[in-house]
Design a protein around this motif. Structure first.
Motif, mmCIF file in Angstrom:
data_model
loop_
_atom_site.group_PDB
_atom_site.id
_atom_site.type_symbol
_atom_site.label_atom_id
_atom_site.label_comp_id
_atom_site.label_asym_id
_atom_site.label_seq_id
_atom_site.Cartn_x
_atom_site.Cartn_y
_atom_site.Cartn_z
ATOM 1 N N ASP A 34 11.390 5.692 27.426
ATOM 2 C CA ASP A 34 10.928 6.468 26.282
ATOM 3 C C ASP A 34 11.466 5.908 24.964
ATOM 4 N N SER A 35 12.702 5.395 24.989
ATOM 5 C CA SER A 35 13.260 4.759 23.790
ATOM 6 C C SER A 35 12.439 3.547 23.400
ATOM 7 N N ASN A 36 12.046 2.786 24.400
ATOM 8 C CA ASN A 36 11.247 1.587 24.154
ATOM 9 C C ASN A 36 9.875 1.945 23.580
ATOM 10 N N VAL A 37 9.259 3.002 24.131
ATOM 11 C CA VAL A 37 7.956 3.468 23.632
ATOM 12 C C VAL A 37 8.083 3.886 22.162
ATOM 13 N N PHE A 38 9.107 4.675 21.845
ATOM 14 C CA PHE A 38 9.317 5.179 20.483
ATOM 15 C C PHE A 38 9.498 4.035 19.487
ATOM 16 N N ILE A 39 10.389 3.093 19.823
ATOM 17 C CA ILE A 39 10.694 1.994 18.903
ATOM 18 C C ILE A 39 9.480 1.087 18.712
ATOM 19 N N SER A 40 8.738 0.810 19.777
ATOM 20 C CA SER A 40 7.560 -0.046 19.668
ATOM 21 C C SER A 40 6.500 0.583 18.770
ATOM 22 N N LEU A 41 6.280 1.878 18.917
ATOM 23 C CA LEU A 41 5.293 2.572 18.090
ATOM 24 C C LEU A 41 5.751 2.640 16.635
ATOM 25 N N LEU A 42 7.041 2.910 16.413
ATOM 26 C CA LEU A 42 7.563 2.997 15.052
ATOM 27 C C LEU A 42 7.451 1.651 14.345
ATOM 28 N N GLU A 43 7.761 0.583 15.052
ATOM 29 C CA GLU A 43 7.652 -0.753 14.474
ATOM 30 C C GLU A 43 6.215 -1.037 14.048
ATOM 31 N N GLU A 44 5.259 -0.614 14.860
ATOM 32 C CA GLU A 44 3.845 -0.860 14.547
ATOM 33 C C GLU A 44 3.408 -0.057 13.324
ATOM 34 N N ILE A 45 3.940 1.151 13.158
ATOM 35 C CA ILE A 45 3.554 2.005 12.026
ATOM 36 C C ILE A 45 3.946 1.378 10.700
ATOM 37 N N ILE A 46 5.172 0.832 10.624
ATOM 38 C CA ILE A 46 5.676 0.361 9.327
ATOM 39 C C ILE A 46 5.502 -1.138 9.109
ATOM 40 N N ALA A 47 5.014 -1.855 10.139
ATOM 41 C CA ALA A 47 4.772 -3.295 9.986
ATOM 42 C C ALA A 47 3.578 -3.529 9.067
ATOM 43 N N PRO A 48 3.417 -4.735 8.536
ATOM 44 C CA PRO A 48 2.238 -5.046 7.721
ATOM 45 C C PRO A 48 0.952 -4.745 8.472
ATOM 46 N N ILE A 49 -0.051 -4.343 7.726
ATOM 47 C CA ILE A 49 -1.309 -3.895 8.331
ATOM 48 C C ILE A 49 -2.112 -5.089 8.811
ATOM 49 N N ASP A 50 -2.555 -5.012 10.055
ATOM 50 C CA ASP A 50 -3.379 -6.081 10.615
ATOM 51 C C ASP A 50 -4.815 -5.586 10.793
ATOM 52 N N ASN A 51 -5.121 -5.017 11.963
ATOM 53 C CA ASN A 51 -6.496 -4.583 12.193
ATOM 54 C C ASN A 51 -6.541 -3.321 13.058
ATOM 55 N N PRO A 52 -5.906 -2.223 12.604
ATOM 56 C CA PRO A 52 -5.893 -1.000 13.415
ATOM 57 C C PRO A 52 -7.224 -0.268 13.378
ATOM 58 N N GLU A 88 -17.279 1.668 5.206
ATOM 59 C CA GLU A 88 -16.326 2.243 4.260
ATOM 60 C C GLU A 88 -14.896 2.020 4.756
ATOM 61 N N GLY A 89 -14.711 2.174 6.061
ATOM 62 C CA GLY A 89 -13.380 1.977 6.639
ATOM 63 C C GLY A 89 -12.904 0.548 6.502
ATOM 64 N N ARG A 90 -13.818 -0.418 6.674
ATOM 65 C CA ARG A 90 -13.465 -1.827 6.518
ATOM 66 C C ARG A 90 -13.025 -2.107 5.079
ATOM 67 N N LYS A 91 -13.680 -1.443 4.140
ATOM 68 C CA LYS A 91 -13.322 -1.623 2.736
ATOM 69 C C LYS A 91 -11.900 -1.117 2.487
ATOM 70 N N VAL A 92 -11.600 0.050 3.027
ATOM 71 C CA VAL A 92 -10.247 0.610 2.875
ATOM 72 C C VAL A 92 -9.222 -0.285 3.567
ATOM 73 N N LEU A 93 -9.576 -0.774 4.756
ATOM 74 C CA LEU A 93 -8.664 -1.638 5.508
ATOM 75 C C LEU A 93 -8.372 -2.918 4.735
ATOM 76 N N LEU A 94 -9.409 -3.491 4.143
ATOM 77 C CA LEU A 94 -9.230 -4.721 3.383
ATOM 78 C C LEU A 94 -8.303 -4.486 2.194
ATOM 79 N N LYS A 95 -8.502 -3.368 1.514
ATOM 80 C CA LYS A 95 -7.634 -3.069 0.376
ATOM 81 C C LYS A 95 -6.199 -2.820 0.840
ATOM 82 N N ALA A 96 -6.063 -2.136 1.974
ATOM 83 C CA ALA A 96 -4.723 -1.869 2.505
ATOM 84 C C ALA A 96 -3.995 -3.164 2.821
ATOM 85 N N ARG A 97 -4.711 -4.100 3.450
ATOM 86 C CA ARG A 97 -4.100 -5.381 3.805
ATOM 87 C C ARG A 97 -3.775 -6.196 2.558
ATOM 88 N N PHE A 98 -4.641 -6.114 1.560
ATOM 89 C CA PHE A 98 -4.421 -6.879 0.342
ATOM 90 C C PHE A 98 -3.305 -6.261 -0.503
#
Length: 880
Positions: free
Chosen positions: A778-796, A852-862
């Motif tokens: 469970d610790s591993n699950v928590f840390i992996s998910l948290l890392e993904e949340i705050i890492a640079p945005i890729d293609n969620p 519309e979502g792709r537009k938001v995603l592109l701006k988020a990544r940029f």
């Protein structure tokens, strides 16, 4: 047949940490997966056998080699039967029994024997023999073609998969790591090295690094390589033909008509805009709007190597067919990149990772490093010295070398190491060389060697330029006894320094007397070297006070501030094992940080001083022994945490950049300090005005000066603060939202209902976040998910987008990722959003697979390109 647990019973008493693992076994196996990390010396095979007896179903055990396969069988008969009489086992995968021990190679060969429908027929074969449990031993050994048949087996309904490993392949590519974990599942439990040391199953040990600089010829090669890239980049910026082609492309001229294409290739589209901006072109306003910006709202990043790679990778490789009209321009670029060595194996790489890594990792300067370590070890330990040196290649072409001109030895390998040490240490009679095809010992060792082999004569001949040393021709009938006999000579001290290949002295070879290991191996995965490392830290029954010293070698790239690829590989290697800190605060953790090495490397870095300190520390056996036991007393479990450093800690980190959540705090501090210094100075300079013009006019004058002087910085501080908030508090809030989601009754895969979040603030602004009262899984699950949340945005699939009134006025938006596992469907994403809005802020959820979502995603990544420090959030394993 009787119940398996009645036929097979462990005959001895479980060690404390083994019993602790077995107590939680039933909880872990509920989901049909069990993934365990068990270091060498922890009894991994014995635990695996106990697991399959408790599951009690027909089982297929797959091992990487025949030697390890046979160990499974011998351990079962020796430790689980009274009279070695268990009949229901097989070593033949074609004729399986209740328990079948085989190899990955045999499974693959069986699949191939079924011809065209091999995988489907393999599944039917496994089903027809009733096999319901699959045990994967050291699955990191799997070759590419072996994965596919195992994936097919996983599709069998009700099949339980147990994965055991000493070393997950953390140093592999992202694709390989993901493939490994998709097969083996997330880590459920880990037997901790501190427990093994505390229990007396491993000896106290320490890792050290010996640094070297490239030879003059290598430095010239590196400098020339960098200069060629610099010239290429300058020419690329001046390439009018490429620029004119790009600005006439439909997706650039009429972006609204090409939204699908742009949103499919956002990085490529961004690289074109950044490239053209660097070339002096005013960027099309429509293109900025597609990205979500107005002309005065975007500050472009520089056209770095990373952006150049993104641009050319698409033009020259990934989308070459799309840009056929560019061929007259692309062909010269391709030829030039191949000539330089930037384009290899269909990959554009300006950093020169592989080219320079091959050059530096094989540096002959490491020969001097090895000699200095051996010299220091012999001087310190004397007759008790037992050193093993592992290399990748034999390099037989250097067998004829003689004399003292070591410059001729220009490659790293078993023979060059042997020859170099002899050239520098004339008269040494305690060296030995052992590979699968070569044995060299001193003539003084021959008599004892023949006795061990039980032969009267051996065919030998002198080794040129190596006075007293002989090359031994071993008869085929004796090949199996060679390693055993050389090992005995090593244990007896007839040989004190043994040089061999990683392949031959890797898994399956054991010599508990090793007290110093030098890893001169650099080809492929370090996993097998790490297996060897495990043997160096095993206890020695003949030496209860043994301590293990493991040396790693690094040749630094003087043109790279982070030390270069050799250093990067070394850092990856250290992520895979835990150890005690070398200096200052006493703690146990994975990673290279515990060695307290320089953050930046340059030509002025005093490598001699660092190496001298390492050699001195390596002599302090009692010191690192004491540090281990002190550190062990400070904790009782390995905790997975996410470490978030301050900006100053990681200025040259290249990957996984974390948004500077606390940027506003630092800029505001600068404003406050500036004002506090400004006020007295202003009053002193304007004392006459106060007396002559009155207080009110001076206050107006003061406010005007204050706004002009500090207004821009104050605005920047507010903008950054509202963009990211306070880093420490914000991360803790995000952690609370994530934990609340995981504890929801609808989240079935998280079992630690009493888990709580703990955040520790460290020096220099660094802090770590982890779960208390949670299982390893469970610790591993928590840390992996948290890392993904705050890492640079890729293609969620889903983003969390926050935009309040003030942020809209400041044209600021905050974007966070809904992790892949949570965002697999809208229901889960909305559940996560509910807890996010409770603990973090009022964010909207955005599906990114629409236009519309792709537009938001592109701006988020940029957007994250504009506001970030070079800080890296990284997973860590710490004893607490």
């Amino acid at each position: 047949m009787q119940k398996l647990s009645d036929l097979l019973k462990f005959k001895y008493t479980w060690r404390t940490y083994q019993q602790k693992f077995l107590d939680g076994f039933q909880e872990h196996i509920k989901d049909g997966h069990l993934h365990v990390i068990a270091p060498p010396g922890s009894g991994k095979t014995i635990l695996g056998l106990e697991i399959l007896t408790r599951i009690g179903k027909p089982t297929l055990v797959l091992a990487p080699t025949l030697t390890i396969r046979n160990q499974w069988r011998s351990r079962l008969l020796e430790f689980f039967t009274a009279k070695h009489d268990f009949e229901f086992l097989s070593l033949d995968i074609k004729n399986p029994d209740f328990i079948t021990f085989s190899t990955y190679q045999s499974l693959y060969a069986l699949t191939k024997s079924f011809d065209d429908k091999g995988k489907e027929m393999l599944v039917e074969f496994i089903k027809s023999h009733g096999i319901q449990t699959l045990v994967l031993d050291e699955a990191h050994h799997l070759k590419n073609e072996w994965w596919h048949c195992l994936y097919h087996l996983k599709e069998i309904e009700g099949l339980t998969v147990v994965s055991l490993t000493a070393t997950p392949p953390y140093d592999s590519s992202t694709t390989e790591i993901n493939r490994y974990f998709s097969l083996c599942g997330p880590i459920d439990d880990e037997i901790a090295v501190p427990d093994l040391i505390k229990n007396g199953d491993l000896c106290p040990h320490q890792d050290f690094v010996y640094f070297s600089k490239p030879e003059e010829a290598q430095i010239k090669y590196i400098v020339n390589y960098r200069e060629q890239i610099l010239n290429f980049t300058k020419n690329l910026i001046a390439n009018k033909g490429l620029q004119e082609k790009l600005i006439t492309q439909d997706f650039y001229v009429n972006p609204k008509e090409s939204l699908d294409y742009i949103y499919q290739h956002p990085t490529f589209f961004s690289s074109i805009i950044i490239y053209l901006n660097s070339c002096g072109y005013a960027v099309n306003e429509q293109n900025l709007k597609i990205l979500g910006f107005s002309t005065n709202d975007v500050s472009f990043p520089s056209f770095t190597y990373e952006w150049s790679e993104a641009l050319l990778q698409n033009l020259l490789v990934d989308q070459r067919e799309t840009f056929m009209a560019f061929e007259d321009i692309l062909m010269p670029l391709e030829k030039e990149l191949k000539r330089i060595g930037v384009l290899e194996h269909k990959r554009v790489n300006f950093v020169g990772d592989e080219v320079l890594y091959r050059n530096l990792s094989n540096s002959p300067s490491k020969l001097e490093s090895i000699y200095q370590i051996v010299k220091s070890t012999d001087a310190n330990l004397g007759a008790d010295s037992r050193t093993v040196i592992l290399a990748d290649f034999i390099r037989k072409e250097f067998l004829d070398f003689e004399g003292s001109d070591t410059k001729v030895l220009n490659k790293l390998g078993v023979v060059p190491i042997f020859k170099y040490i002899l050239a520098k240490q004339t008269g040494d009679e305690k060296l030995g060389l052992l590979t699968g095809s070569m044995v060299i010992v001193h003539e003084n060792a021959l008599l004892k060697f023949k006795q061990l082999l039980s032969v009267e004569k051996l065919q030998v001949h002198p080794v040129e330029g190596s006075l007293g040393y002989v090359f031994i021709h071993v008869p085929d009938a004796l090949k199996n006894k060679i390693a055993e006999s050389i090992t005995q000579l090593f244990e007896d001290g007839v040989i004190k320094t043994l040089i061999g290949t990683k392949a031959f002295l890797g898994e399956g070879w054991d010599a508990p007397c090793i007290n110093t290991l030098i890893l001169a191996s650099y080809v492929g995965s370090f996993v097998s070297s790490n297996q060897m490392r495990g043997r160096a830290i095993r206890v020695d029954a003949n030496n209860p006070d043994k301590t293990g010293t493991i040396w790693h070698l690094a040749c630094l790239d003087p043109t790279a501030a982070d030390g270069g690829k050799d250093m990067e590989k070394l850092q990856q290697r250290f992520e895979a094992f835990t150890g005690v800190s070398l200096h200052n605060e006493i703690y146990i953790s994975n990673g290279i940080d515990r060695l307290v090495l320089p953050i930046e490397w340059s030509e002025t870095t005093d490598l001699e001083a660092i190496n001298a300190d390492m050699l001195e520390q390596a002599q302090q056996k009692s010191e690192f022994k004491s540090r281990w036991y002190q550190a062990i007393e400070k904790g009782n479990v390995l905790v997975r945490e996410l470490k978030i450093p301050s900006a100053s800690d990681q200025p040259f980190a290249k990957t996984k950049k974390l948004h500077a959540l606390n940027a506003g705090k630092y800029v505001m501090l600068e404003v406050v300090l500036g004002v506090s210094m400004f006020v007295p100075e202003f009053l002193i300079k304007n004392m006459g005005a106060v007396i002559g013009k009155g207080v009110v006019q001076v206050i107006y004058l003061f406010c005007a000066a204050l706004i002009l002087g500090f207004g821009p910085k104050t605005f920047k501080a507010l903008k950054l603060y509202f963009l990211f908030g306070n880093q420490y508090k914000k991360t803790k809030k995000i952690g609370k939202a994530l934990l609340a989601y995981l504890l929801d009754d609808k989240t079935s895969y998280f079992e630690s209902k009493n888990a709580i979040i703990h955040v520790e603030q460290h020096i220099k602004g660094t802090f770590s976040i982890y779960l208390k009262d949670a299982s390893q899984h469970d610790s591993n699950v928590f840390i992996s998910l948290l890392e993904e949340i705050i890492a640079p945005i890729d293609n969620p699939r889903y983003l969390l987008v926050n935009s309040n009134w003030l942020k809209r006025k400041l044209k600021i938006r905050s974007y966070y990722v809904v992790p892949t596992d949570i965002g697999k469907n809208k229901k889960e994403a909305l559940l996560f959003q509910k807890y996010w809005n409770t603990h973090v802020d009022r964010s909207k959820i955005q599906f990114t697979r629409s236009l519309e979502g792709r537009k938001v995603l592109l701006k988020a990544r940029f957007s994250h390109l504009k506001y970030q420090f070079e800080a890296v959030a990284k997973k860590s394993i710490t004893w607490k």
